[in-house]
Design a protein around this motif. Sequence first.
Motif, PDB file in Angstrom:
ATOM      1  N   PRO A  98     -13.472  17.648 -21.897  1.00  0.00           N
ATOM      2  CA  PRO A  98     -13.366  16.543 -22.863  1.00  0.00           C
ATOM      3  C   PRO A  98     -14.350  15.429 -22.510  1.00  0.00           C
ATOM      4  O   PRO A  98     -14.508  15.086 -21.338  1.00  0.00           O
ATOM      5  N   HIS A  99     -14.986  14.872 -23.543  1.00  0.00           N
ATOM      6  CA  HIS A  99     -16.009  13.857 -23.337  1.00  0.00           C
ATOM      7  C   HIS A  99     -15.359  12.474 -23.264  1.00  0.00           C
ATOM      8  O   HIS A  99     -14.623  12.075 -24.177  1.00  0.00           O
ATOM      9  N   LEU A 100     -15.620  11.752 -22.215  1.00  0.00           N
ATOM     10  CA  LEU A 100     -15.069  10.403 -22.037  1.00  0.00           C
ATOM     11  C   LEU A 100     -15.344   9.516 -23.245  1.00  0.00           C
ATOM     12  O   LEU A 100     -14.470   8.737 -23.667  1.00  0.00           O
ATOM     13  N   LEU A 101     -16.517   9.622 -23.810  1.00  0.00           N
ATOM     14  CA  LEU A 101     -16.875   8.780 -24.956  1.00  0.00           C
ATOM     15  C   LEU A 101     -15.923   9.022 -26.119  1.00  0.00           C
ATOM     16  O   LEU A 101     -15.474   8.072 -26.772  1.00  0.00           O
ATOM     17  N   ARG A 102     -15.590  10.276 -26.388  1.00  0.00           N
ATOM     18  CA  ARG A 102     -14.677  10.594 -27.498  1.00  0.00           C
ATOM     19  C   ARG A 102     -13.248  10.169 -27.161  1.00  0.00           C
ATOM     20  O   ARG A 102     -12.490   9.769 -28.051  1.00  0.00           O
ATOM     21  N   TYR A 110      -7.591  14.841 -13.202  1.00  0.00           N
ATOM     22  CA  TYR A 110      -7.992  13.877 -12.181  1.00  0.00           C
ATOM     23  C   TYR A 110      -9.184  13.031 -12.633  1.00  0.00           C
ATOM     24  O   TYR A 110      -9.325  11.881 -12.233  1.00  0.00           O
ATOM     25  N   SER A 111     -10.090  13.614 -13.468  1.00  0.00           N
ATOM     26  CA  SER A 111     -11.329  12.929 -13.836  1.00  0.00           C
ATOM     27  C   SER A 111     -11.535  12.945 -15.346  1.00  0.00           C
ATOM     28  O   SER A 111     -11.131  13.895 -16.039  1.00  0.00           O
ATOM     29  N   TYR A 112     -12.217  11.894 -15.862  1.00  0.00           N
ATOM     30  CA  TYR A 112     -12.525  11.734 -17.289  1.00  0.00           C
ATOM     31  C   TYR A 112     -14.028  11.506 -17.358  1.00  0.00           C
ATOM     32  O   TYR A 112     -14.534  10.496 -16.870  1.00  0.00           O
ATOM     33  N   LEU A 113     -14.743  12.467 -17.954  1.00  0.00           N
ATOM     34  CA  LEU A 113     -16.143  12.684 -17.627  1.00  0.00           C
ATOM     35  C   LEU A 113     -17.129  12.335 -18.740  1.00  0.00           C
ATOM     36  O   LEU A 113     -16.942  12.719 -19.898  1.00  0.00           O
ATOM     37  N   SER A 114     -18.184  11.653 -18.339  1.00  0.00           N
ATOM     38  CA  SER A 114     -19.343  11.445 -19.197  1.00  0.00           C
ATOM     39  C   SER A 114     -20.411  12.457 -18.807  1.00  0.00           C
ATOM     40  O   SER A 114     -20.365  13.049 -17.719  1.00  0.00           O
ATOM     41  N   LEU A 115     -21.401  12.630 -19.680  1.00  0.00           N
ATOM     42  CA  LEU A 115     -22.503  13.526 -19.351  1.00  0.00           C
ATOM     43  C   LEU A 115     -23.269  13.014 -18.141  1.00  0.00           C
ATOM     44  O   LEU A 115     -23.657  13.794 -17.261  1.00  0.00           O
ATOM     45  N   LYS A 116     -23.468  11.702 -18.074  1.00  0.00           N
ATOM     46  CA  LYS A 116     -24.261  11.155 -16.975  1.00  0.00           C
ATOM     47  C   LYS A 116     -23.591  11.380 -15.631  1.00  0.00           C
ATOM     48  O   LYS A 116     -24.254  11.731 -14.643  1.00  0.00           O
ATOM     49  N   VAL A 117     -22.286  11.209 -15.568  1.00  0.00           N
ATOM     50  CA  VAL A 117     -21.579  11.420 -14.300  1.00  0.00           C
ATOM     51  C   VAL A 117     -21.639  12.898 -13.895  1.00  0.00           C
ATOM     52  O   VAL A 117     -21.849  13.224 -12.730  1.00  0.00           O
ATOM     53  N   VAL A 118     -21.456  13.804 -14.860  1.00  0.00           N
ATOM     54  CA  VAL A 118     -21.548  15.230 -14.545  1.00  0.00           C
ATOM     55  C   VAL A 118     -22.961  15.579 -14.070  1.00  0.00           C
ATOM     56  O   VAL A 118     -23.139  16.388 -13.157  1.00  0.00           O
ATOM     57  N   GLN A 119     -23.952  14.950 -14.670  1.00  0.00           N
ATOM     58  CA  GLN A 119     -25.330  15.152 -14.225  1.00  0.00           C
ATOM     59  C   GLN A 119     -25.494  14.726 -12.760  1.00  0.00           C
ATOM     60  O   GLN A 119     -26.122  15.418 -11.964  1.00  0.00           O
ATOM     61  N   GLN A 120     -24.911  13.580 -12.396  1.00  0.00           N
ATOM     62  CA  GLN A 120     -24.977  13.091 -11.014  1.00  0.00           C
ATOM     63  C   GLN A 120     -24.331  14.082 -10.050  1.00  0.00           C
ATOM     64  O   GLN A 120     -24.883  14.376  -8.973  1.00  0.00           O
ATOM     65  N   ILE A 121     -23.171  14.582 -10.420  1.00  0.00           N
ATOM     66  CA  ILE A 121     -22.448  15.508  -9.545  1.00  0.00           C
ATOM     67  C   ILE A 121     -23.224  16.809  -9.395  1.00  0.00           C
ATOM     68  O   ILE A 121     -23.335  17.369  -8.297  1.00  0.00           O
ATOM     69  N   ALA A 122     -23.787  17.302 -10.491  1.00  0.00           N
ATOM     70  CA  ALA A 122     -24.563  18.541 -10.464  1.00  0.00           C
ATOM     71  C   ALA A 122     -25.816  18.381  -9.599  1.00  0.00           C
ATOM     72  O   ALA A 122     -26.127  19.241  -8.765  1.00  0.00           O
ATOM     73  N   ASN A 123     -26.531  17.274  -9.792  1.00  0.00           N
ATOM     74  CA  ASN A 123     -27.756  17.029  -9.021  1.00  0.00           C
ATOM     75  C   ASN A 123     -27.479  16.983  -7.526  1.00  0.00           C
ATOM     76  O   ASN A 123     -28.318  17.396  -6.720  1.00  0.00           O
TER      77      ASN A 123
END
Length: 410
Positions: A205-209, A224-237
């Motif tokens: 689920p997208h945090l923005l929505r 546990y977490s409510y995720l934006s694309l940018k945060v997922v990008q940070q975790i992936a990187n």
Amino acid sequence: MSHSCRHCGSLLQQEVIDLGHQPPSNAYLTAEQLLLPELTYPLKVYVCTDCWLVQLPAHAAAEELFTADYAYFSSTSESWCAHAQRFVEQAVEQLELGPKSLVVEIASNDGYLLQYVQQRGIPCLGIEPTQATANAARNRGIETIERFFGTALAEELTAEGAPVSGGADLVVANNVLAHVPDINDFMAGIAKLLKPQGRASLEFPHLLRLLEGNQFDTIYHEHYSYLSLKVVQQIANLVGLVIADVEQLATHGGSLRVWLVHQGTTEPSRSVEELLAIEAISQLEQIETYTDFQKRAEAAKDDLLGFLLQEKQNGKFVLGYGAAAKGNTLLNYAGVKVDLLPAVADRAMSKQGKFLPGSHIPVISPEELIKQQVDWLLVLPWNLVHEIRKQLPEYPLVTAIPELKTWSSQ
């Protein structure tokens, strides 16, 4: 008590919303358990002002929440199975998967998705920690490892002679990234599983929505977490992965599907840049964005209570439909009990005959529902209202999120 960010380790100080103390939303009760004390935990969400991960502190361990008799079976929803089937068709074509490929799904539940992989003759493996759903998948003939996933399990699976020793061509993780307390370790495990040219598909689920749609009911202890694309990008990187592509989906009130690859294997698509720009415009890294969320949740709660009280005074009979986890958050936050909602019907046999956590409202079968003289059905999984309207065209429906809305019978 202080809490630290599960991604960057910073102290969590900025509160987003407080939904009180609630029991785990999937902890459905037997009649005998109603006589025992019921454990509750704080349901208070924070945002980390260093990395901007929105999160719920891990008050309960994953093993306490995702138990052997976990009641959520993905195959209960026809629309969700259809979504999974479309995904498999798309992935097989785009990634050119075949009999020599390997697909691994993390949190594979009852085999709702891997059944379509299996039907195409493509080798697959499920990883699912809850016994009841894992057994359902095995009954479909799908090999399933009954474990929680992380780097330790990924290393076991990729060791020489192990089931994924050559790496996976495709790793699927639908609606699980938000469910893991150690999100960095989980992502590192995915990187370990992937072949050098492999791809991982994650839906969440997208945090923005969530914010736009006032979807506070999707907050519960399993998330546990409510995720934006940018945060997922940070975790992936952080673990050597990059987001190669992103798709916006309608599922669960608005989700993202991100495609992850190892760094250096491909350039991100334009869609990644475009969605990151939308998030920036939406100011997900500004405290002011979160300040009215509590008030909007309170307004939705008050409107629901007003409706239920008015209908009771008018002599109308309201029952619930869909014993979803999100519904339990809503009902417990609003303080709804059996006097205002005598029962909730659900198609999942794993929930029938049990009682909702907190509210102790009984769960009945749809067959029992049709015996009742019902004036309104309160649809708790509001994201499935169109599917439910087709299933129950003779009933007028009402949903409470993002705001109170009535749906006339068809």
